[in-house]
Design an enzyme around this catalytic site. Sequence first.
Site, PDB file in Angstrom:
ATOM      1  N   TYR A  72       0.834  -1.208   0.000  1.00  0.00           N
ATOM      2  CA  TYR A  72       0.000   0.000   0.000  1.00  0.00           C
ATOM      3  C   TYR A  72       0.865   1.254   0.000  1.00  0.00           C
ATOM      4  CZ  TYR A  72      -3.926   3.038   1.124  1.00  0.00           C
ATOM      5  OH  TYR A  72      -4.895   4.010   1.076  1.00  0.00           O
ATOM      6  N   PHE A 124      -6.806  20.197 -24.464  1.00  0.00           N
ATOM      7  CA  PHE A 124      -7.469  18.910 -24.700  1.00  0.00           C
ATOM      8  C   PHE A 124      -8.861  18.931 -24.021  1.00  0.00           C
ATOM      9  CE2 PHE A 124      -8.139  14.382 -23.526  1.00  0.00           C
ATOM     10  CZ  PHE A 124      -8.210  13.880 -24.806  1.00  0.00           C
ATOM     11  N   ASP A 125      -9.819  18.133 -24.526  1.00  0.00           N
ATOM     12  CA  ASP A 125     -11.211  18.203 -24.007  1.00  0.00           C
ATOM     13  C   ASP A 125     -11.303  18.041 -22.485  1.00  0.00           C
ATOM     14  OD1 ASP A 125     -10.760  16.760 -26.386  1.00  0.00           O
ATOM     15  OD2 ASP A 125     -12.495  15.472 -26.124  1.00  0.00           O
ATOM     16  N   ASP A 215       1.137  19.827 -20.704  1.00  0.00           N
ATOM     17  CA  ASP A 215       0.214  18.696 -20.826  1.00  0.00           C
ATOM     18  C   ASP A 215       0.916  17.736 -21.783  1.00  0.00           C
ATOM     19  OD1 ASP A 215      -1.793  16.894 -21.223  1.00  0.00           O
ATOM     20  OD2 ASP A 215      -3.293  18.343 -21.901  1.00  0.00           O
ATOM     21  N   ALA A 217       0.912  14.202 -22.720  1.00  0.00           N
ATOM     22  CA  ALA A 217       0.574  12.861 -23.200  1.00  0.00           C
ATOM     23  C   ALA A 217       1.535  12.373 -24.299  1.00  0.00           C
ATOM     24  CB  ALA A 217      -0.863  12.844 -23.712  1.00  0.00           C
ATOM     25  N   LYS A 258      -0.560   7.116 -23.458  1.00  0.00           N
ATOM     26  CA  LYS A 258      -0.037   7.510 -24.768  1.00  0.00           C
ATOM     27  C   LYS A 258       1.458   7.146 -24.814  1.00  0.00           C
ATOM     28  CE  LYS A 258      -4.140   9.700 -24.815  1.00  0.00           C
ATOM     29  NZ  LYS A 258      -4.296  10.938 -24.102  1.00  0.00           N
ATOM     30  N   HIS A 450     -21.390  12.473 -27.683  1.00  0.00           N
ATOM     31  CA  HIS A 450     -20.841  11.599 -28.724  1.00  0.00           C
ATOM     32  C   HIS A 450     -20.625  10.160 -28.266  1.00  0.00           C
ATOM     33  CE1 HIS A 450     -17.531  13.501 -26.594  1.00  0.00           C
ATOM     34  NE2 HIS A 450     -16.733  12.515 -26.954  1.00  0.00           N
TER      35      HIS A 450
HETATM   36  C1  LIG Z   1      -5.408  11.743 -23.519  1.00  0.00           C
HETATM   37  C2  LIG Z   1      -5.067  13.112 -23.118  1.00  0.00           C
HETATM   38  C3  LIG Z   1      -5.419  13.625 -21.864  1.00  0.00           C
HETATM   39  C4  LIG Z   1      -6.276  12.857 -20.879  1.00  0.00           C
HETATM   40  O1  LIG Z   1      -5.694  11.675 -20.502  1.00  0.00           O
HETATM   41  P1  LIG Z   1      -6.529  10.339 -20.136  1.00  0.00           P
HETATM   42  O2  LIG Z   1      -5.459   9.378 -19.779  1.00  0.00           O
HETATM   43  O3  LIG Z   1      -7.313   9.967 -21.341  1.00  0.00           O
HETATM   44  O4  LIG Z   1      -7.391  10.684 -18.985  1.00  0.00           O
HETATM   45  C5  LIG Z   1      -5.032  14.909 -21.557  1.00  0.00           C
HETATM   46  N1  LIG Z   1      -4.345  15.657 -22.431  1.00  0.00           N
HETATM   47  C6  LIG Z   1      -3.983  15.203 -23.642  1.00  0.00           C
HETATM   48  C7  LIG Z   1      -3.212  16.077 -24.568  1.00  0.00           C
HETATM   49  C8  LIG Z   1      -4.343  13.923 -24.034  1.00  0.00           C
HETATM   50  O5  LIG Z   1      -4.019  13.483 -25.255  1.00  0.00           O
END
Ligand SMILES: *Cc1c(COP(=O)(O)O)cnc(C)c1O
Length: 459
Positions: A72, A124-125, A215, A217, A258, A450
Amino acid sequence: MKLPYAEPYKIKMVEPIRVSTREDREQWIRDAKYNLFMLKSDQVFIDLLTDSGTGAMSDRQWSAMMLGDESYAGASSYFNMKSAIKDILGFDYFLPTHQGRAAENVLFSTIVKKGDIIPGNSHFDTTKGHIEYRQAYAPDCTIDAAADTQLEIPFKGEMDLNKLEKILKETPKEKIPCVVLTVTNNTAGGQPVSMKNIRETSELCRKYGITLLLDSARFAENAYFIKTREEGYADKSIKEIVREMYSYADVMTMSSKKDAIVNMGGFVAFKSEELWRKCQMFCIMNEGYITYGGMSGRDMNALAQGLDEGTEFDTLDARIRQVAYLGSKLDEYGIPYQRPAGGHAIFVDAKQILTNVPKEQFIAQTLGIELYLEAGIRGVEIGAILADRDPDTRENRYPRLELLRLAIPRRTYTNNHMDVVAAALANVKERAASINKGFVITHELPVMRHFTVELERAK
Ligand SMILES: *Cc1c(COP(=O)(O)O)cnc(C)c1O
């Protein structure tokens, strides 16, 4: 003779995929209410819905999983992840989270308050969602060139420094908890940001005393584009480039699904010990104790190994070449897409293919369904369904572009699969003149429709 290119790996384990008939697919997509998200994965032959968590782990990652420590607190897997983050990215402090959006949640719960402004290059969304949910604003400062699909420039995902400085100048410092620089710029089509732009964004943030968040990814894909496209970086290793990128950042959020090539996982990393301490509370409340944060030990081990592999030139070269390969096949068939090919996906310009489908009947969705019917290939609509309704008028919003995104999972498909994708799209394009009806919505949720929307063929 110059030898052709081949991938720097061989395949040790295979997963069968199912070939189906057009008749099967007609039935399945009707049952799925013409929503590609609602198909069962075994009804799909080539799945290009996303590159998130869908890559193939290596033998080393799988063996690291067997050594996962599920304690843990203070598990060795946590310390493996900590060393990888320190050695590869240069951050002293981090919190594991179950995926990227959870990293955003932990960070933004700590630093964002109502009325704040968080400028960025096409947030990103989920990033935008976490900002707007807190009644803060996410103004877009992406360069204008990103909106021109046919313009070929090497770094099409960049921050427009004039737009950014205008906001930094006009807004009181306390209202800007951070600036978000997304690498690569996912929303603009997986387009990279140059080192120069990262450095200049950082200088601007420092001038105004603002925190810079990367950010991250697809940070390794971004480093690959810096190496192959930016002057002065050709002889540097990906890891050297990555270290320089993060020398300019204060915080990073990471979706490890990613570029760390794991099925699940994420983290937020900090230069500041103080901010790391402040964020611990939301990590413990929402994710888990600070040494596992929503991840199992085996997944932290696979992530640590994946960060190392994902920042090797050969791994990235194979991946990005494959995306470019699909782009070159589409060129052969005259299929228009957002140029140049990005790091993780090809965005097909549906409006230019299905010229007879009215926008009210969802052009990119129609192309996605036609491609599925043609060959069992699953992409994802980036068009009017995703754009959702205007929150005030409740009218549908019609974006300028109707795109079908074909995201390529890492180390998963061969170029033969890419050939099938390109040929199937060419077949759809050939009969495009006869496709003059799209779809209408029969059921939708008030937000993020969507994922669960239901459709029927327009009469
Ligand atoms: C995929 C992504 C996220 C969110 O990550 P999740 O692992 O899907 O929660 C944030 N920012 C970017 C640029 C991404 O491509």
